[in-house]
Design an enzyme around this catalytic site. Sequence first.
Site, PDB file in Angstrom:
ATOM      1  N   HIS A 125       0.820  -1.218   0.000  1.00 45.41           N
ATOM      2  CA  HIS A 125       0.000   0.000   0.000  1.00 45.41           C
ATOM      3  C   HIS A 125       0.851   1.265   0.000  1.00 45.41           C
ATOM      4  CE1 HIS A 125      -3.595  -2.437   1.808  1.00 45.41           C
ATOM      5  NE2 HIS A 125      -3.480  -2.599   0.507  1.00 45.41           N
ATOM      6  N   CYS A 160       6.198  15.076 -11.767  1.00 41.90           N
ATOM      7  CA  CYS A 160       7.149  13.985 -11.997  1.00 41.90           C
ATOM      8  C   CYS A 160       8.325  14.490 -12.833  1.00 41.90           C
ATOM      9  CB  CYS A 160       6.420  12.866 -12.734  1.00 41.90           C
ATOM     10  SG  CYS A 160       7.462  11.474 -13.178  1.00 41.90           S
ATOM     11  N   GLY A 200      -0.064  -9.702  12.560  1.00 46.44           N
ATOM     12  CA  GLY A 200      -0.832  -8.497  12.870  1.00 46.44           C
ATOM     13  C   GLY A 200      -1.666  -7.940  11.741  1.00 46.44           C
TER      14      GLY A 200
HETATM   15  P1  NAD Z   1      -6.275  -4.011  10.778  1.00 50.24           P
HETATM   16  O1  NAD Z   1      -6.365  -2.786  11.627  1.00 50.24           O
HETATM   17  O2  NAD Z   1      -7.441  -4.359   9.940  1.00 50.24           O
HETATM   18  O3  NAD Z   1      -5.921  -5.289  11.680  1.00 50.24           O
HETATM   19  C1  NAD Z   1      -4.863  -5.312  12.603  1.00 50.24           C
HETATM   20  C2  NAD Z   1      -4.851  -6.662  13.304  1.00 50.24           C
HETATM   21  O4  NAD Z   1      -3.725  -6.727  14.174  1.00 50.24           O
HETATM   22  C3  NAD Z   1      -6.091  -6.908  14.169  1.00 50.24           C
HETATM   23  O5  NAD Z   1      -6.496  -8.269  13.986  1.00 50.24           O
HETATM   24  C4  NAD Z   1      -5.585  -6.645  15.593  1.00 50.24           C
HETATM   25  O6  NAD Z   1      -6.266  -7.400  16.557  1.00 50.24           O
HETATM   26  C5  NAD Z   1      -4.149  -7.093  15.483  1.00 50.24           C
HETATM   27  N1  NAD Z   1      -3.224  -6.439  16.413  1.00 50.24           N
HETATM   28  C6  NAD Z   1      -3.214  -5.147  16.826  1.00 50.24           C
HETATM   29  N2  NAD Z   1      -2.164  -4.900  17.616  1.00 50.24           N
HETATM   30  C7  NAD Z   1      -1.480  -6.089  17.735  1.00 50.24           C
HETATM   31  C8  NAD Z   1      -0.308  -6.489  18.407  1.00 50.24           C
HETATM   32  N3  NAD Z   1       0.429  -5.633  19.126  1.00 50.24           N
HETATM   33  N4  NAD Z   1       0.106  -7.763  18.294  1.00 50.24           N
HETATM   34  C9  NAD Z   1      -0.612  -8.653  17.547  1.00 50.24           C
HETATM   35  N5  NAD Z   1      -1.726  -8.325  16.884  1.00 50.24           N
HETATM   36  C10 NAD Z   1      -2.159  -7.059  16.966  1.00 50.24           C
HETATM   37  O7  NAD Z   1      -4.969  -3.840   9.933  1.00 50.24           O
HETATM   38  P2  NAD Z   1      -4.585  -4.421   8.534  1.00 50.24           P
HETATM   39  O8  NAD Z   1      -5.089  -5.809   8.413  1.00 50.24           O
HETATM   40  O9  NAD Z   1      -3.136  -4.159   8.374  1.00 50.24           O
HETATM   41  O10 NAD Z   1      -5.403  -3.509   7.507  1.00 50.24           O
HETATM   42  C11 NAD Z   1      -5.421  -2.090   7.668  1.00 50.24           C
HETATM   43  C12 NAD Z   1      -5.064  -1.297   6.441  1.00 50.24           C
HETATM   44  O11 NAD Z   1      -4.837   0.058   6.839  1.00 50.24           O
HETATM   45  C13 NAD Z   1      -3.784  -1.748   5.831  1.00 50.24           C
HETATM   46  O12 NAD Z   1      -4.073  -2.076   4.539  1.00 50.24           O
HETATM   47  C14 NAD Z   1      -2.808  -0.560   5.912  1.00 50.24           C
HETATM   48  O13 NAD Z   1      -2.527  -0.067   4.638  1.00 50.24           O
HETATM   49  C15 NAD Z   1      -3.515   0.528   6.632  1.00 50.24           C
HETATM   50  N6  NAD Z   1      -2.916   0.872   7.958  1.00 50.24           N
HETATM   51  C16 NAD Z   1      -1.559   0.972   8.083  1.00 50.24           C
HETATM   52  C17 NAD Z   1      -0.985   1.274   9.307  1.00 50.24           C
HETATM   53  C18 NAD Z   1       0.515   1.356   9.410  1.00 50.24           C
HETATM   54  O14 NAD Z   1       1.167   1.651   8.428  1.00 50.24           O
HETATM   55  N7  NAD Z   1       1.109   1.096  10.580  1.00 50.24           N
HETATM   56  C19 NAD Z   1      -1.800   1.462  10.428  1.00 50.24           C
HETATM   57  C20 NAD Z   1      -3.202   1.376  10.265  1.00 50.24           C
HETATM   58  C21 NAD Z   1      -3.734   1.072   9.011  1.00 50.24           C
HETATM   59 ZN    ZN Z   2       5.786  10.190 -14.240  1.00 51.43          ZN
END
Ligand code: NAD
Ligand code: ZN
Length: 274
Positions: A125, A160, A200
């Site tokens: 992403h 760009c 996660g």
């Molecule tokens: P999600 O929020 O849908 O799921 C996160 C999962 O991790 C949940 O099942 C939760 O219970 C679990 N979790 C949370 N903290 C934890 C820990 N410390 N240890 C173990 N498990 C833990 O996230 P997703 O599936 O990654 O989808 C969210 C979308 O949003 C992604 O596609 C991403 O692009 C974006 N996003 C990115 C970030 C980041 O870059 N850090 C943060 C939030 C969302």
């Molecule tokens: Zn370009």
Amino acid sequence: MDSLIERAATDLLKSNYAIALTGAGMSTESGIPDFRGPNGIWTKNPEAERRAYETYHNFLRNPKGYWEDVLSGRSMLGDLMSARPNPGHEALFELEKLGILKAVLTQNIDGLHVKAGNKRVLEYHGSVMKLRCPSCGTRYQREEYDLQGLMREDKLPPRCNRCSSPIKGDVVHFNEPIPSDVAEESLEEAMKCDLMLICGTSAVVYPFAQLPRVARQRRFEEVPSMKSTTVIIEVNAEPTPLTAEGISDYLIQGRTAEILPLIAEAAKKAASSQ
Ligand code: NAD
Ligand code: ZN
């Protein structure tokens, strides 16, 4: 739990091509909230999720306005630029250094796997550390552009260097296609791995969530040259659809920043005694 950690370490050592798939639960312990966990951004603020669906359309319609919003607003995820890797990220780097982990495929946009040191990171992403031209696909490091300077001089949007089209942040928004390079490479990794360590992620955001299902599919296909089937391990605070659907072989339930270092340590110990 101890026996599952030993099992994961043994499976990792036996594998020929292990990859990790990671999601927001990898970075909560670096202070970045997830979206759908109990304290997730969407869980607490469904209106923010609705607005997020408009961002890509806003860029296409009015790239200058998109950039003014980006540069004047605060990210919902907090200050991602200064976030630091946690012991979970470091453990995945350790597994790469041991020669076990061949790639990290992440949904996270925080750039923390790269900061932790992993060499092969596919940021499905995108990354907040980069910019991308949607027309020709070229990526730039964010610091290659003086974005605040362009705003002050009323020269937004940034363009760009290769094709002059307006560029956007590298992060892929809702309704925006996944860049074809990273989509293709990720699919190849999922098709060739014989172990997938899923850390996660609630595994509900498609097409990323397809990747574990692609790996599991190999179990049902006859590949005579393959000696073993793909092992799929989940590390998550709670069961996910992958657990419920039997896509993963087993779930190690708990915190990524606690469990992954234990797995890496067990793998290191076992590797040195071989
Ligand atoms: P999600 O929020 O849908 O799921 C996160 C999962 O991790 C949940 O099942 C939760 O219970 C679990 N979790 C949370 N903290 C934890 C820990 N410390 N240890 C173990 N498990 C833990 O996230 P997703 O599936 O990654 O989808 C969210 C979308 O949003 C992604 O596609 C991403 O692009 C974006 N996003 C990115 C970030 C980041 O870059 N850090 C943060 C939030 C969302
Ligand atoms: Zn370009």
